[in-house]
Scaffold this motif. Sequence first.
Motif, short mmCIF file in Angstrom:
data_model
loop_
_atom_site.label_atom_id
_atom_site.label_comp_id
_atom_site.label_asym_id
_atom_site.label_seq_id
_atom_site.Cartn_x
_atom_site.Cartn_y
_atom_site.Cartn_z
N ALA A 71 0.84 -1.21 0.00
CA ALA A 71 0.00 0.00 0.00
C ALA A 71 0.87 1.26 0.00
O ALA A 71 0.61 2.21 -0.74
CB ALA A 71 -0.93 0.00 1.21
N LEU A 72 1.93 1.24 0.81
CA LEU A 72 2.84 2.39 0.87
C LEU A 72 3.61 2.55 -0.44
O LEU A 72 3.87 3.67 -0.88
CB LEU A 72 3.80 2.24 2.05
N LEU A 95 1.13 4.07 -2.91
CA LEU A 95 0.91 5.46 -2.47
C LEU A 95 2.11 6.31 -2.85
O LEU A 95 1.97 7.42 -3.38
CB LEU A 95 0.67 5.49 -0.96
N PHE A 140 2.15 7.16 -6.59
CA PHE A 140 1.24 8.24 -6.97
C PHE A 140 1.74 9.59 -6.48
O PHE A 140 1.58 10.62 -7.15
CB PHE A 140 -0.17 7.97 -6.43
N LEU A 141 2.34 9.61 -5.28
CA LEU A 141 2.80 10.88 -4.72
C LEU A 141 4.05 11.39 -5.43
O LEU A 141 4.27 12.61 -5.50
CB LEU A 141 3.08 10.73 -3.22
#
Lengths: 115, 166
Positions: free
Chosen positions: A30-31, A34, A37-38
């Motif tokens: 998940a990280l 994330l 995308f960041l």
Amino acid sequence: MVVNQASLKRDGVQDFVSLRATALVLASYALFILGYFLTTPTVTFEAWQGLFSNLAVKVYTLAALVCMMVHTRIGLWQVLTDYVKNAKLRAILGFFLNLMAFAYVAVGFFVLWSV
Amino acid sequence: MLFFHTVTRHYGVANFTLMVPSITWWVITTIVGLLRVNGQVTVKKQRPVNLDLSTISMPATAKASILHRISGVALFFALSFVIWAWSESLSSPQGFEFVKSLFTGFIAKFIAWGAVIALLYHLVAGVRHLLMDMGRFEELGSGNASAKFVIALWVVLAVLAGVWIW
């Protein structure tokens, strides 16, 4: 040992460890997504496809999906045993939820295969 | 053979005459038990039962726990949207553009936000669980404080996720 492996008996310690081991993989995945995308200002189709055509990312994604299946098998069982008191209904719901989790893995596998 | 053990432990010898009261008691309780199973003797214990959630006090730890379950179940169902969008976006450039165009609308944004905040809560509360496995936050004070912190952190992250998506 043979009896243990041949039966469908649940093992509390195995559930406890599996839940946490899969949680670590899922949290890191998940990280990772994330973070992607960041750190990617505009996600284009080429970049997006490039990410999942990477063999390591394919393996990581499939591992995360399998971990999701193991994790939800235990977690949803815990929720069902607490709130669904009727054994038959609980078995039916568990069956379909586990089938759904397997479908997620299967879809993920074929998507990764085709990228 | 609990009665036998009890007698030998208390009297030191397995004397049958001493065991008679014990055996008698065992026979009586067994018969009563069987009758109860058949529903012929019903002794209902009038215990107070309260399942009205609105009247049960929910401390922060209870809220953190139930939210972990709700977010987990929600996340499982939200995955069907996430995996569909992921599959469609990787199928072709047209599929990618289609998914991208969906995200200009409110419904897709709302579903994505819902999935993200369910994930964020499950993740943050999951980390708290792992810390609890290591023996942290197991006292009343620290347990409540960490539960409140997790919920507060989630609210902040949920707002940030909303700002990010919209």
